[in-house]
Design a protein around this motif. Structure first.
Motif, PDB file in Angstrom:
ATOM      1  N   SER B 159      -8.491   2.912 -17.495  1.00 25.20           N
ATOM      2  CA  SER B 159      -7.944   1.583 -17.207  1.00 25.20           C
ATOM      3  C   SER B 159      -8.702   0.923 -16.058  1.00 25.20           C
ATOM      4  N   LEU B 160      -9.166   1.713 -15.085  1.00 21.67           N
ATOM      5  CA  LEU B 160      -9.961   1.155 -13.985  1.00 21.67           C
ATOM      6  C   LEU B 160     -11.337   0.719 -14.492  1.00 21.67           C
ATOM      7  N   ARG B 161     -11.932   1.537 -15.352  1.00 23.65           N
ATOM      8  CA  ARG B 161     -13.252   1.184 -15.914  1.00 23.65           C
ATOM      9  C   ARG B 161     -13.159  -0.079 -16.760  1.00 23.65           C
ATOM     10  N   ALA B 162     -12.024  -0.264 -17.447  1.00 27.04           N
ATOM     11  CA  ALA B 162     -11.863  -1.428 -18.335  1.00 27.04           C
ATOM     12  C   ALA B 162     -11.397  -2.665 -17.576  1.00 27.04           C
ATOM     13  N   ASN B 163     -11.225  -2.546 -16.243  1.00 23.64           N
ATOM     14  CA  ASN B 163     -10.787  -3.674 -15.418  1.00 23.64           C
ATOM     15  C   ASN B 163      -9.435  -4.233 -15.862  1.00 23.64           C
ATOM     16  N   CYS B 164      -8.500  -3.350 -16.191  1.00 26.77           N
ATOM     17  CA  CYS B 164      -7.147  -3.776 -16.555  1.00 26.77           C
ATOM     18  C   CYS B 164      -6.537  -4.581 -15.396  1.00 26.77           C
ATOM     19  N   PHE B 165      -5.769  -5.639 -15.724  1.00 26.75           N
ATOM     20  CA  PHE B 165      -5.237  -6.499 -14.668  1.00 26.75           C
ATOM     21  C   PHE B 165      -4.208  -5.768 -13.805  1.00 26.75           C
ATOM     22  N   TYR B 166      -3.629  -4.711 -14.346  1.00 26.00           N
ATOM     23  CA  TYR B 166      -2.661  -3.916 -13.595  1.00 26.00           C
ATOM     24  C   TYR B 166      -2.871  -2.436 -13.913  1.00 26.00           C
ATOM     25  N   VAL B 167      -2.882  -1.624 -12.869  1.00 31.24           N
ATOM     26  CA  VAL B 167      -2.937  -0.175 -13.046  1.00 31.24           C
ATOM     27  C   VAL B 167      -1.903   0.419 -12.091  1.00 31.24           C
ATOM     28  N   GLY B 168      -0.903   1.084 -12.625  1.00 30.42           N
ATOM     29  CA  GLY B 168       0.152   1.660 -11.796  1.00 30.42           C
ATOM     30  C   GLY B 168       0.323   3.141 -12.096  1.00 30.42           C
ATOM     31  N   ALA B 169       0.740   3.899 -11.083  1.00 33.99           N
ATOM     32  CA  ALA B 169       0.911   5.340 -11.261  1.00 33.99           C
ATOM     33  C   ALA B 169       2.173   5.804 -10.548  1.00 33.99           C
ATOM     34  N   LEU B 170       3.054   6.462 -11.312  1.00 33.15           N
ATOM     35  CA  LEU B 170       4.287   6.997 -10.751  1.00 33.15           C
ATOM     36  C   LEU B 170       3.983   8.267  -9.965  1.00 33.15           C
ATOM     37  N   GLY B 171       4.684   8.434  -8.842  1.00 32.91           N
ATOM     38  CA  GLY B 171       4.510   9.657  -8.051  1.00 32.91           C
ATOM     39  C   GLY B 171       4.558   9.338  -6.561  1.00 32.91           C
ATOM     40  N   SER B 172       4.868  10.346  -5.783  1.00 36.79           N
ATOM     41  CA  SER B 172       4.978  10.163  -4.338  1.00 36.79           C
ATOM     42  C   SER B 172       3.604   9.938  -3.725  1.00 36.79           C
ATOM     43  N   ARG B 173       3.584   9.593  -2.433  1.00 34.10           N
ATOM     44  CA  ARG B 173       2.302   9.407  -1.736  1.00 34.10           C
ATOM     45  C   ARG B 173       1.479  10.691  -1.752  1.00 34.10           C
ATOM     46  N   LYS B 174       2.173  11.832  -1.610  1.00 40.67           N
ATOM     47  CA  LYS B 174       1.491  13.124  -1.589  1.00 40.67           C
ATOM     48  C   LYS B 174       0.846  13.395  -2.958  1.00 40.67           C
ATOM     49  N   THR B 175       1.640  13.177  -4.002  1.00 43.12           N
ATOM     50  CA  THR B 175       1.130  13.336  -5.367  1.00 43.12           C
ATOM     51  C   THR B 175      -0.076  12.436  -5.585  1.00 43.12           C
ATOM     52  N   HIS B 176       0.042  11.200  -5.067  1.00 40.13           N
ATOM     53  CA  HIS B 176      -1.026  10.223  -5.283  1.00 40.13           C
ATOM     54  C   HIS B 176      -2.298  10.637  -4.539  1.00 40.13           C
ATOM     55  N   GLY B 177      -2.127  11.224  -3.355  1.00 44.49           N
ATOM     56  CA  GLY B 177      -3.283  11.696  -2.590  1.00 44.49           C
ATOM     57  C   GLY B 177      -4.100  12.703  -3.394  1.00 44.49           C
ATOM     58  N   LYS B 178      -3.398  13.640  -4.026  1.00 47.66           N
ATOM     59  CA  LYS B 178      -4.090  14.639  -4.856  1.00 47.66           C
ATOM     60  C   LYS B 178      -4.737  13.989  -6.063  1.00 47.66           C
ATOM     61  N   ARG B 179      -4.036  12.998  -6.612  1.00 46.15           N
ATOM     62  CA  ARG B 179      -4.545  12.279  -7.783  1.00 46.15           C
ATOM     63  C   ARG B 179      -5.867  11.586  -7.438  1.00 46.15           C
ATOM     64  N   LEU B 180      -5.916  10.958  -6.241  1.00 51.93           N
ATOM     65  CA  LEU B 180      -7.132  10.251  -5.834  1.00 51.93           C
ATOM     66  C   LEU B 180      -8.319  11.207  -5.746  1.00 51.93           C
ATOM     67  N   GLU B 181      -8.042  12.397  -5.237  1.00 47.74           N
ATOM     68  CA  GLU B 181      -9.128  13.398  -5.156  1.00 47.74           C
ATOM     69  C   GLU B 181      -9.659  13.741  -6.552  1.00 47.74           C
ATOM     70  N   ARG B 182      -8.748  13.924  -7.488  1.00 48.08           N
ATOM     71  CA  ARG B 182      -9.183  14.263  -8.856  1.00 48.08           C
ATOM     72  C   ARG B 182      -9.982  13.120  -9.478  1.00 48.08           C
ATOM     73  N   LEU B 183      -9.521  11.874  -9.227  1.00 54.22           N
ATOM     74  CA  LEU B 183     -10.215  10.731  -9.829  1.00 54.22           C
ATOM     75  C   LEU B 183     -11.593  10.519  -9.208  1.00 54.22           C
ATOM     76  N   ARG B 184     -11.697  10.788  -7.900  1.00 53.39           N
ATOM     77  CA  ARG B 184     -13.023  10.721  -7.252  1.00 53.39           C
ATOM     78  C   ARG B 184     -13.981  11.691  -7.917  1.00 53.39           C
ATOM     79  N   ALA B 185     -13.453  12.864  -8.240  1.00 54.11           N
ATOM     80  CA  ALA B 185     -14.272  13.880  -8.908  1.00 54.11           C
ATOM     81  C   ALA B 185     -14.721  13.414 -10.297  1.00 54.11           C
ATOM     82  N   LEU B 186     -13.956  12.473 -10.858  1.00 51.86           N
ATOM     83  CA  LEU B 186     -14.335  11.918 -12.166  1.00 51.86           C
ATOM     84  C   LEU B 186     -15.318  10.758 -12.021  1.00 51.86           C
ATOM     85  N   GLY B 187     -15.691  10.446 -10.763  1.00 52.05           N
ATOM     86  CA  GLY B 187     -16.709   9.421 -10.547  1.00 52.05           C
ATOM     87  C   GLY B 187     -16.155   8.028 -10.293  1.00 52.05           C
ATOM     88  N   ILE B 188     -14.851   7.912  -9.985  1.00 52.81           N
ATOM     89  CA  ILE B 188     -14.265   6.601  -9.688  1.00 52.81           C
ATOM     90  C   ILE B 188     -14.433   6.344  -8.187  1.00 52.81           C
TER      91      ILE B 188
END
Lengths: 112, 236
Positions: B159-188
């Motif tokens: 969704s980020l690559r496709a420039n979707c007008f909205y991208v939302g993710a359910l989860g706490s700040r802690k969960t999101h922190g881990k998510r960001l690390e995984r997405l960075r590893a995917l090249g985002i």
């Protein structure tokens, strides 16, 4: 969203205009460019008309389409765009007025 | 108007690109502005930007007295939800009423059942199979709500690559922190990651699944209506 649904429907009208012109028919496109008061169709609504008076779409939900089609045939013949205005205050109110009491301005152009 | 311009307009519409037809009603001159092609050098860029956001057609009279009419054609907005969960059950009918074409994706067939989601297109498939069928674009919003990285991460990255007008993710700040690390590893990159709304939803103290659905839908709407503004401000 109603507005988007309407816009979507209007685009079908524009697709019709393209198809008719490609088939060699003379085509005019009428567009609601301004509304005052309670107008039945929003700004941006389209009516497409051919040289024989066939039409698709609407600019007023039926109130003034007859008059717009007549003017569109003139625009096709003359080739020059025209601005039309309809409303109850118009002297032609009894013939082609808007029953809702609103006023609309309609731009009619030939598809070259 | 020339047939060539109308053909371009109709083609852009079929491909889900936003366009504005600019008509000088005095001279009859018509030109087409396609949003994705850019219009920074256009003398009417402010007016065009406002209308690409609002979607409203209308007339403008210039100081010299010439009247210009803008016919605005925006693709219908869509909303893709990854996760056939309780929140999605509340969100589906609400989003539909608000005018969004909804699709729900969840490979877990126990969740993705027609009984739980009547009247909504439902794909009981993995996002890497389902998303290419849906076709993400700038007029599509996407929210991930499964809490499962195996299901959510791929969809977020796409969704980020496709420039979707909205991208939302359910989860706490802690969960999101881990998510960001995984997405960075995917090249985002970080600019892209900053576009994710997380924790999801406007802060309205939502508690129940239905209230969270309201918070998410409100966030989707504000993203749609302010679409492109942040990018332009960042570029300025």
């Amino acid at each position: 969203m109603t507005a988007q649904t309407v816009a979507g429907a209007d685009l079908d009208v524009l697709a019709t205009a393209e198809a008719w012109r490609k088939a060699g028919r003379d085509v005019a496109i009428a567009t609601v460019v301004e509304t005052w008061g309670s107008a039945p169709r929003p700004v941006g609504s389209h009516l497409v008309v051919d040289g024989e008076g066939n039409f698709e779409g609407s600019v007023s939900g039926g109130c003034v389409e007859g008059a717009v089609v007549g003017e569109a045939i003139d625009v096709i013949a003359a080739g020059k765009a025209k601005m039309l205005e309809f409303g109850v205050a118009d002297e032609t109110a009894w013939r082609v007025g808007l029953s809702c009491g609103g006023r609309i301005r309609v731009y009619v152009e030939k598809l070259a | 108007m020339d047939l060539a311009i109308l053909q371009k307009l109709n083609q852009a519409r079929r491909e889900r690109f936003a366009v504005i037809l600019v008509t000088d009603t005095a001279s009859g001159a018509v030109r087409l502005v396609v949003e994705k092609d850019g219009y920074d050098g256009d003398p009417l860029r402010e007016e065009l930007a406002a209308r690409f956001r609002s979607g409203a057609s209308g007339s403008v009279v210039t100081p010299s007295g010439e009247s210009t009419f803008f016919t605005v054609q925006l693709p219908p907005p869509r909303l893709v939800i990854i996760g056939a969960v309780h929140i999605s059950q509340a969100l589906a009918p609400m989003a539909k009423i608000a005018g969004f074409d909804m699709t729900i994706i969840d490979p877990r067939t126990a969740f993705a059942t027609p009984e739980r989601f009547p009247d909504v297109p439902l794909l009981a498939e993995w996002p890497d199979v389902a998303l290419p069928k849906v076709g993400l674009d700038a007029f599509t919003g996407l929210a991930v709500v499964t809490h499962d990285p195996k299901i959510d991460d791929y969809a977020l990255a796409e969704s980020l690559r496709a420039n979707c007008f909205y991208v939302g993710a359910l989860g706490s700040r802690k969960t999101h922190g881990k998510r960001l690390e995984r997405l960075r590893a995917l090249g985002i990159d970080d600019t892209q990651l900053a576009r994710i709304h997380a924790p999801i939803g406007l802060p309205i103290q939502a508690q129940s699944p239905a209230e969270i659905a309201v918070a998410v839908l409100a966030e989707v709407i504000v993203s749609l209506r302010s679409r492109g503004r942040q990018a332009r401000e960042a570029a300025a």
